[in-house]
Design an enzyme around this catalytic site. Sequence first.
Site, mmCIF file in Angstrom:
data_model
loop_
_atom_site.group_PDB
_atom_site.id
_atom_site.type_symbol
_atom_site.label_atom_id
_atom_site.label_comp_id
_atom_site.label_asym_id
_atom_site.label_seq_id
_atom_site.Cartn_x
_atom_site.Cartn_y
_atom_site.Cartn_z
ATOM 1 N N GLU A 68 0.829 -1.212 0.000
ATOM 2 C CA GLU A 68 0.000 0.000 0.000
ATOM 3 C C GLU A 68 0.864 1.263 0.000
ATOM 4 O O GLU A 68 0.551 2.244 -0.673
ATOM 5 C CB GLU A 68 -0.951 -0.013 1.198
ATOM 6 C CG GLU A 68 -1.926 -1.186 1.221
ATOM 7 C CD GLU A 68 -2.776 -1.278 -0.038
ATOM 8 O OE1 GLU A 68 -3.044 -0.226 -0.652
ATOM 9 O OE2 GLU A 68 -3.171 -2.395 -0.411
ATOM 10 N N GLU A 88 -0.646 -2.441 -9.668
ATOM 11 C CA GLU A 88 -0.694 -3.431 -8.603
ATOM 12 C C GLU A 88 0.540 -4.322 -8.630
ATOM 13 O O GLU A 88 1.115 -4.646 -7.587
ATOM 14 C CB GLU A 88 -1.959 -4.295 -8.730
ATOM 15 C CG GLU A 88 -3.258 -3.564 -8.445
ATOM 16 C CD GLU A 88 -3.383 -3.147 -6.993
ATOM 17 O OE1 GLU A 88 -2.780 -3.802 -6.120
ATOM 18 O OE2 GLU A 88 -4.075 -2.151 -6.732
#
Length: 295
Positions: A148, A209
């Site tokens: 993250e 991602e």
Amino acid sequence: MKKSKTLMAALALALASLCASLPVVAQDDGIPVTRMSRLRGLGGDARQFDQQSKLQYDQMLAQAHQKDAVATDRNPQLIRLRAIAQRLIPFTTRWNPDSANWKWEVNLLNSPTVNAFCMPGGRIAFYNGILVKLNLTDDEVAMVMGHEIAHALREHAREQAGKNAITSVGARIFGAIGSAYFGVDPRLGDAAAGAVAQGAALSFSRDDESEADLVGLDLAARAGFDPRAGIALWQKMGAVNKSQPLPFLSTHPSGSKRIEDMDKNMYLVLPVYARARGLDPDNLPPYRSLALPKS
């Protein structure tokens, strides 16, 4: 002649002394650092983007406080999260030098949601559900947090805004050309353009991602967390989330694809982890995860 030899010896001694005083440059191992996309510039001013992020984060916390859903500073899980963050943060400047000036913040939300995020500027939030439902070890928490944080470091949100601006304009042009050249209904052209833009955006998100996975591995390894925990994490995710969407239609790569990519790059980060822990990279103990809670 003697004076010349004496002078040469003195110079050699001075040079040796100077070299000894210079800092040793560590080998640039781990995941290679690449340039960030120039498309970030099309996503708006970085300072304004950070201010908007802070506003959104503060509003989210305010709403959570109203529902008594924010963990207090004495919460053991929050203390744990902040301790892990403190180990990761010193290594963030390798990926984005500006992070040295970020006002880092870590909060825990009392919610069963299996999720976590880090907003631009270093504002981290975990949902209690991801800790409890996956029974995460500290190494696995570091994998989630590193991933993250990587999104924020690589400015994926601003990059995505820039990409969306390009694809939406390009898609409208595509629709207009199709309508004019092939004589199709303009509304159908607009619909096709929207599908093109959406498909491009999904692809971009999958790329982000994948990059975040690898940057997260690198951050965690440098902080002394076992990068093999990333594989265990996604194995757990797969076991819990049996109804995961098909990778082609998802903004996230499939769990198996993530595991495959991590495994391919493990040789780059395991030596970094071993060095951080003072271990022999050729004789690492096996990684031990925790079993999923019984449902």
